[in-house]
Design a protein around this motif. Structure first.
Motif, PDB file in Angstrom:
ATOM      1  N   ALA A   1       0.835  -1.204   0.000  1.00 19.47           N
ATOM      2  CA  ALA A   1       0.000   0.000   0.000  1.00 19.47           C
ATOM      3  C   ALA A   1       0.872   1.256   0.000  1.00 19.47           C
ATOM      4  CB  ALA A   1      -0.934   0.002   1.212  1.00 19.47           C
ATOM      5  N   GLY A   2       1.917   1.260   0.818  1.00 15.44           N
ATOM      6  CA  GLY A   2       2.798   2.433   0.901  1.00 15.44           C
ATOM      7  C   GLY A   2       3.508   2.725  -0.405  1.00 15.44           C
ATOM      8  N   LEU A   3       4.017   1.700  -1.047  1.00 19.73           N
ATOM      9  CA  LEU A   3       4.697   1.881  -2.331  1.00 19.73           C
ATOM     10  C   LEU A   3       3.722   2.403  -3.387  1.00 19.73           C
ATOM     11  CD1 LEU A   3       7.275   1.566  -4.019  1.00 19.73           C
ATOM     12  CD2 LEU A   3       6.551  -0.787  -4.494  1.00 19.73           C
ATOM     13  N   THR A   4       2.522   1.877  -3.374  1.00 21.99           N
ATOM     14  CA  THR A   4       1.525   2.323  -4.346  1.00 21.99           C
ATOM     15  C   THR A   4       1.124   3.774  -4.091  1.00 21.99           C
ATOM     16  OG1 THR A   4       0.736   0.061  -4.559  1.00 21.99           O
ATOM     17  CG2 THR A   4      -0.724   1.793  -5.366  1.00 21.99           C
ATOM     18  N   TRP A   5       0.946   4.162  -2.825  1.00 21.90           N
ATOM     19  CA  TRP A   5       0.654   5.571  -2.522  1.00 21.90           C
ATOM     20  C   TRP A   5       1.786   6.472  -2.998  1.00 21.90           C
ATOM     21  CZ3 TRP A   5      -1.176   3.690   2.775  1.00 21.90           C
ATOM     22  CH2 TRP A   5      -2.567   3.631   2.820  1.00 21.90           C
ATOM     23  N   HIS A   6       3.013   5.991  -2.836  1.00 23.00           N
ATOM     24  CA  HIS A   6       4.175   6.781  -3.264  1.00 23.00           C
ATOM     25  C   HIS A   6       4.234   6.911  -4.790  1.00 23.00           C
ATOM     26  CE1 HIS A   6       8.187   8.469  -3.183  1.00 23.00           C
ATOM     27  NE2 HIS A   6       8.557   7.551  -4.062  1.00 23.00           N
ATOM     28  N   LEU A   7       3.999   5.806  -5.494  1.00 26.89           N
ATOM     29  CA  LEU A   7       4.089   5.817  -6.959  1.00 26.89           C
ATOM     30  C   LEU A   7       2.880   6.442  -7.634  1.00 26.89           C
ATOM     31  CD1 LEU A   7       5.563   2.242  -7.573  1.00 26.89           C
ATOM     32  CD2 LEU A   7       6.780   4.438  -7.676  1.00 26.89           C
ATOM     33  N   PHE A   8       1.717   6.336  -7.001  1.00 30.43           N
ATOM     34  CA  PHE A   8       0.463   6.823  -7.587  1.00 30.43           C
ATOM     35  C   PHE A   8      -0.287   7.674  -6.561  1.00 30.43           C
ATOM     36  CE2 PHE A   8       1.459   2.670  -9.423  1.00 30.43           C
ATOM     37  CZ  PHE A   8       1.527   2.981 -10.770  1.00 30.43           C
ATOM     38  N   PRO A   9       0.168   8.872  -6.289  1.00 31.23           N
ATOM     39  CA  PRO A   9      -0.498   9.722  -5.292  1.00 31.23           C
ATOM     40  C   PRO A   9      -1.978   9.915  -5.623  1.00 31.23           C
ATOM     41  CG  PRO A   9       1.567  10.704  -6.025  1.00 31.23           C
ATOM     42  CD  PRO A   9       1.309   9.533  -6.920  1.00 31.23           C
ATOM     43  N   GLY A  10      -2.788   9.830  -4.593  1.00 35.91           N
ATOM     44  CA  GLY A  10      -4.221  10.038  -4.768  1.00 35.91           C
ATOM     45  C   GLY A  10      -4.981   8.821  -5.260  1.00 35.91           C
ATOM     46  N   GLN A  11      -4.296   7.731  -5.505  1.00 37.41           N
ATOM     47  CA  GLN A  11      -4.936   6.508  -5.996  1.00 37.41           C
ATOM     48  C   GLN A  11      -5.232   5.565  -4.825  1.00 37.41           C
ATOM     49  OE1 GLN A  11      -5.772   5.664  -9.299  1.00 37.41           O
ATOM     50  NE2 GLN A  11      -5.432   7.856  -9.592  1.00 37.41           N
ATOM     51  N   GLU A  12      -6.184   5.960  -4.003  1.00 40.62           N
ATOM     52  CA  GLU A  12      -6.492   5.206  -2.782  1.00 40.62           C
ATOM     53  C   GLU A  12      -6.975   3.786  -3.071  1.00 40.62           C
ATOM     54  OE1 GLU A  12      -5.661   6.610   0.101  1.00 40.62           O
ATOM     55  OE2 GLU A  12      -5.096   8.405  -1.001  1.00 40.62           O
ATOM     56  N   LEU A  13      -7.823   3.632  -4.071  1.00 40.08           N
ATOM     57  CA  LEU A  13      -8.327   2.298  -4.408  1.00 40.08           C
ATOM     58  C   LEU A  13      -7.183   1.409  -4.875  1.00 40.08           C
ATOM     59  CD1 LEU A  13     -10.616   0.306  -4.696  1.00 40.08           C
ATOM     60  CD2 LEU A  13     -11.090   1.261  -6.958  1.00 40.08           C
ATOM     61  N   ARG A  14      -6.312   1.934  -5.701  1.00 39.74           N
ATOM     62  CA  ARG A  14      -5.159   1.174  -6.184  1.00 39.74           C
ATOM     63  C   ARG A  14      -4.282   0.744  -5.000  1.00 39.74           C
ATOM     64  NH1 ARG A  14      -1.774   3.234 -11.301  1.00 39.74           N
ATOM     65  NH2 ARG A  14      -3.822   2.894 -12.195  1.00 39.74           N
ATOM     66  N   ALA A  15      -4.078   1.644  -4.044  1.00 39.81           N
ATOM     67  CA  ALA A  15      -3.267   1.315  -2.866  1.00 39.81           C
ATOM     68  C   ALA A  15      -3.950   0.241  -2.009  1.00 39.81           C
ATOM     69  CB  ALA A  15      -3.007   2.564  -2.042  1.00 39.81           C
ATOM     70  N   ALA A  16      -5.267   0.325  -1.866  1.00 39.94           N
ATOM     71  CA  ALA A  16      -6.001  -0.680  -1.092  1.00 39.94           C
ATOM     72  C   ALA A  16      -5.873  -2.055  -1.732  1.00 39.94           C
ATOM     73  CB  ALA A  16      -7.472  -0.286  -0.976  1.00 39.94           C
ATOM     74  N   LEU A  17      -6.008  -2.108  -3.040  1.00 42.94           N
ATOM     75  CA  LEU A  17      -5.878  -3.389  -3.743  1.00 42.94           C
ATOM     76  C   LEU A  17      -4.446  -3.910  -3.697  1.00 42.94           C
ATOM     77  CD1 LEU A  17      -8.200  -2.701  -6.788  1.00 42.94           C
ATOM     78  CD2 LEU A  17      -8.647  -4.219  -4.848  1.00 42.94           C
ATOM     79  N   ALA A  18      -3.474  -3.031  -3.879  1.00 47.30           N
ATOM     80  CA  ALA A  18      -2.068  -3.447  -3.827  1.00 47.30           C
ATOM     81  C   ALA A  18      -1.711  -3.981  -2.443  1.00 47.30           C
ATOM     82  CB  ALA A  18      -1.151  -2.285  -4.200  1.00 47.30           C
ATOM     83  N   GLY A  19      -2.176  -3.314  -1.409  1.00 44.18           N
ATOM     84  CA  GLY A  19      -1.926  -3.796  -0.054  1.00 44.18           C
ATOM     85  C   GLY A  19      -2.575  -5.145   0.197  1.00 44.18           C
ATOM     86  N   THR A  20      -3.790  -5.300  -0.275  1.00 49.29           N
ATOM     87  CA  THR A  20      -4.504  -6.571  -0.117  1.00 49.29           C
ATOM     88  C   THR A  20      -3.748  -7.700  -0.791  1.00 49.29           C
ATOM     89  OG1 THR A  20      -6.670  -5.493   0.035  1.00 49.29           O
ATOM     90  CG2 THR A  20      -6.654  -7.808  -0.639  1.00 49.29           C
ATOM     91  N   TRP A  21      -3.374  -7.493  -2.038  1.00 46.95           N
ATOM     92  CA  TRP A  21      -2.737  -8.571  -2.802  1.00 46.95           C
ATOM     93  C   TRP A  21      -1.301  -8.833  -2.365  1.00 46.95           C
ATOM     94  CZ3 TRP A  21      -5.524 -12.037  -5.060  1.00 46.95           C
ATOM     95  CH2 TRP A  21      -6.847 -11.718  -5.356  1.00 46.95           C
ATOM     96  N   ALA A  22      -0.575  -7.815  -1.966  1.00 48.66           N
ATOM     97  CA  ALA A  22       0.787  -8.038  -1.453  1.00 48.66           C
ATOM     98  C   ALA A  22       0.725  -8.865  -0.167  1.00 48.66           C
ATOM     99  CB  ALA A  22       1.486  -6.702  -1.197  1.00 48.66           C
ATOM    100  N   GLY A  23      -0.218  -8.537   0.690  1.00 51.52           N
ATOM    101  CA  GLY A  23      -0.398  -9.317   1.911  1.00 51.52           C
ATOM    102  C   GLY A  23      -0.785 -10.755   1.619  1.00 51.52           C
ATOM    103  N   ASN A  24      -1.641 -10.951   0.624  1.00 57.21           N
ATOM    104  CA  ASN A  24      -2.060 -12.310   0.248  1.00 57.21           C
ATOM    105  C   ASN A  24      -0.892 -13.148  -0.260  1.00 57.21           C
ATOM    106  OD1 ASN A  24      -4.682 -11.808   0.931  1.00 57.21           O
ATOM    107  ND2 ASN A  24      -5.425 -11.604  -1.151  1.00 57.21           N
ATOM    108  N   VAL A  25      -0.071 -12.557  -1.111  1.00 57.53           N
ATOM    109  CA  VAL A  25       1.073 -13.297  -1.664  1.00 57.53           C
ATOM    110  C   VAL A  25       2.003 -13.735  -0.536  1.00 57.53           C
ATOM    111  CG1 VAL A  25       3.158 -13.079  -3.080  1.00 57.53           C
ATOM    112  CG2 VAL A  25       0.959 -12.282  -3.968  1.00 57.53           C
ATOM    113  N   ALA A  26       2.299 -12.831   0.392  1.00 53.27           N
ATOM    114  CA  ALA A  26       3.183 -13.181   1.505  1.00 53.27           C
ATOM    115  C   ALA A  26       2.537 -14.242   2.397  1.00 53.27           C
ATOM    116  CB  ALA A  26       3.508 -11.929   2.315  1.00 53.27           C
ATOM    117  N   TYR A  27       1.277 -14.066   2.705  1.00 51.91           N
ATOM    118  CA  TYR A  27       0.562 -14.971   3.611  1.00 51.91           C
ATOM    119  C   TYR A  27       0.474 -16.388   3.040  1.00 51.91           C
ATOM    120  CZ  TYR A  27      -3.187 -16.584   6.712  1.00 51.91           C
ATOM    121  OH  TYR A  27      -3.935 -17.283   7.618  1.00 51.91           O
ATOM    122  N   PHE A  28      -0.066 -16.484   1.831  1.00 52.55           N
ATOM    123  CA  PHE A  28      -0.268 -17.812   1.253  1.00 52.55           C
ATOM    124  C   PHE A  28       1.034 -18.440   0.775  1.00 52.55           C
ATOM    125  CE2 PHE A  28      -4.536 -15.965   0.903  1.00 52.55           C
ATOM    126  CZ  PHE A  28      -5.176 -16.860   1.748  1.00 52.55           C
ATOM    127  N   GLY A  29       1.981 -17.626   0.377  1.00 53.28           N
ATOM    128  CA  GLY A  29       3.293 -18.160   0.024  1.00 53.28           C
ATOM    129  C   GLY A  29       3.948 -18.830   1.215  1.00 53.28           C
TER     130      GLY A  29
END
Length: 154
Positions: free
Chosen positions: A27-55
């Motif tokens: 989420a933090g990286l996405t906020w940094h790369l795409f300022p103002g893209q809250e939905l994109r950051a929410a999805l990126a945080g969700t999926w990054a967490g999923n990859v780490a968790y299930f991996g």
């Protein structure tokens, strides 16, 4: 019941720690790369967490299964790997679909705005989403142990 809680903590806690770090980083990286893209950051945080968790969980399941099979003088095969993946899908499938596609992204989108803190909102969203995630996941895990987590040689 204490033994069950310890078993669940051993299974899920390391994956959760990795998931929290990956969620915040994604989420933090996405906020940094795409300022103002809250939905994109929410999805990126969700999926990054999923990859780490299930991996992590898949890696642990594979390691444990290899150990059991090796002790019985048997090999770990692609078929066995398929069993590991299937057991994980049954354990988390229903909970994960609802969690990843609706609950977690919605909470990660709205809570940072409501609490006025991106990191605080993301952490609060993660904790709240975990409650709705773990109840069905733990039930499925317990049910899957008898049928889907028994491998050749055990």
């Amino acid at each position: 019941m204490k033994a069950k809680i310890r078993e669940w903590a051993r299974r899920y806690l390391p994956a959760e720690v990795l998931s929290v770090v990956a969620t915040l980083a994604g989420a933090g990286l996405t906020w940094h790369l795409f300022p103002g893209q809250e939905l994109r950051a929410a999805l990126a945080g969700t999926w990054a967490g999923n990859v780490a968790y299930f991996g992590w969980l898949l890696g642990q399941d594979v390691r444990q299964t290899r150990r059991h099979l090796r002790a019985a003088g048997r090999r770990y095969t692609r078929r066995t790997f398929g069993q590991n993946v299937r057991a994980l899908a049954v354990e988390f499938g229903p909970a994960e679909v609802l969690d990843s596609l609706l609950i977690r992204p919605a909470l990660m989108y709205w809570l940072p705005r409501l609490v006025g803190s991106r990191s605080g909102g993301i952490l609060l969203a993660k904790l709240l989403a975990d409650v709705t995630f773990y109840v069905p996941a733990i039930i499925s895990y317990e049910l899957s142990k008898k049928r889907l987590r028994r491998f050749e040689g055990e």
